[in-house]
Design a protein around this motif. Structure first.
Motif, mmCIF file in Angstrom:
data_model
loop_
_atom_site.group_PDB
_atom_site.id
_atom_site.type_symbol
_atom_site.label_atom_id
_atom_site.label_comp_id
_atom_site.label_asym_id
_atom_site.label_seq_id
_atom_site.Cartn_x
_atom_site.Cartn_y
_atom_site.Cartn_z
ATOM 1 N N LEU A 1 14.266 -3.837 -4.273
ATOM 2 C CA LEU A 1 13.980 -3.117 -5.301
ATOM 3 C C LEU A 1 12.412 -3.360 -5.639
ATOM 4 N N LEU A 2 11.774 -4.501 -5.524
ATOM 5 C CA LEU A 2 10.222 -4.796 -5.922
ATOM 6 C C LEU A 2 9.597 -3.949 -4.717
ATOM 7 N N ARG A 3 10.031 -3.685 -3.407
ATOM 8 C CA ARG A 3 9.242 -3.080 -2.576
ATOM 9 C C ARG A 3 9.580 -1.651 -2.782
ATOM 10 N N ALA B 1 14.136 -5.973 -13.234
ATOM 11 C CA ALA B 1 13.452 -5.362 -14.611
ATOM 12 C C ALA B 1 12.632 -6.255 -15.184
ATOM 13 N N ASP B 2 13.133 -7.749 -15.299
ATOM 14 C CA ASP B 2 12.007 -8.591 -15.667
ATOM 15 C C ASP B 2 10.792 -8.963 -15.029
ATOM 16 N N LYS B 3 10.880 -8.986 -13.568
ATOM 17 C CA LYS B 3 9.992 -9.251 -12.877
ATOM 18 C C LYS B 3 8.888 -7.998 -12.774
ATOM 19 N N ALA B 4 9.432 -6.929 -12.790
ATOM 20 C CA ALA B 4 8.621 -5.731 -12.797
ATOM 21 C C ALA B 4 8.307 -5.118 -14.054
ATOM 22 N N LYS B 5 8.658 -5.766 -14.993
ATOM 23 C CA LYS B 5 8.599 -5.295 -16.384
ATOM 24 C C LYS B 5 8.744 -3.744 -16.688
ATOM 25 N N VAL B 6 10.034 -3.332 -16.084
ATOM 26 C CA VAL B 6 10.579 -2.014 -16.070
ATOM 27 C C VAL B 6 11.925 -1.851 -16.552
ATOM 28 N N HIS B 7 12.517 -0.934 -16.731
ATOM 29 C CA HIS B 7 13.977 -0.663 -17.321
ATOM 30 C C HIS B 7 14.712 -1.094 -16.254
ATOM 31 N N ALA B 8 16.092 -1.463 -16.122
ATOM 32 C CA ALA B 8 16.806 -1.489 -15.026
ATOM 33 C C ALA B 8 16.853 -0.349 -14.347
#
Length: 229
Positions: free
Chosen positions: A122-124, A154-161
């Motif tokens: 997801l991060l990629r 979501a916590d790591k990327a600071k976005v919605h799930a």
């Protein structure tokens, strides 16, 4: 002057002329022999030179053939060495691939690994909605970690799930002795954007390939020394 004197004088003149002719003939003969010997010597030297040149030419041909044969033998030896090295390295990779099969056998650790693989994918991708594909035998484990994986992302990327849609088409199963040459997957996941333009293959086999390519110089250096590296 009487006839007798005249006759004597004529005879003297004849002897003188004959002597002159003999001397001249002798000079011509000597000169001709000298010229013949010189020409013969020149011909002999020319033939010697031609023979030496021919010998040198053939000697060079022999040397060239020797160098070519040596080079071919050296290249053949190098190819054999490189092939033996490649065989050894590939056997190491095959052994590592077999070890991957044991990972999915430890359900607790494998479940945690699947969640980490999903989060990493997801991060990629950084997509709000993705497709996920896994092995059929891993489907239950994957579905059990999706919520925690989405929350961690979501916590790591600071976005919605993100939305994760599990594909009903599965990755190939693990290899089996009954079907050694079929496509297989040792575990892990593959995530893609909804339009399929971005795909991140995060299977155990893909990760092994990436790590093996990255570490190959170190592996060769460790096995075969500085030259092979």
């Amino acid at each position: 002057m009487n006839d007798t004197d005249v006759s004597k004088q004529i005879q003297q003149m004849v002897r003188f002329i004959r002597q002159e002719a003999e001397e001249k003939a002798n000079e011509i003969s000597v000169s001709a022999e000298e010229e013949f010997n010189i020409e013969k010597l020149q011909l002999v030297e020319a033939e010697k030179k031609k023979i030496r040149q021919e010998y040198e030419r053939k000697e060079k041909q022999v040397e060239v053939r020797k160098k070519i044969e040596y080079s071919m033998q050296l290249n053949a030896s190098r190819i054999k060495v490189l092939q033996a090295q490649d065989d050894l390295v590939n056997s190491m990779k095959d052994a590592a691939a077999k070890e991957l099969l044991n990972i999915s056998g430890d359900h607790r650790n494998y479940k945690r690994l699947l969640k980490d693989l999903v989060v990493q994918s997801l991060l990629r991708l950084k997509e709000p909605s993705v497709l996920l594909r896994c092995r059929k035998e891993d489907l239950h484990l994957v579905e059990s970690v999706l919520d925690s994986a989405k929350g961690e992302y979501a916590d790591k990327a600071k976005v919605h799930a993100p939305e994760i849609i599990v594909d009903n088409v599965h990755l190939p199963p693990a290899p089996s002795p009954q079907n050694e040459h079929a496509r297989f997957c040792s575990g892990g996941v593959v995530l893609a954007s909804r339009d399929g333009k971005i795909v991140f293959e995060n299977t155990l086999d893909a990760r092994l390939d990436v790590v093996f390519r990255k570490k190959l110089p170190e592996i060769r250096k460790s096995l075969f020394g500085q030259i092979a590296a």
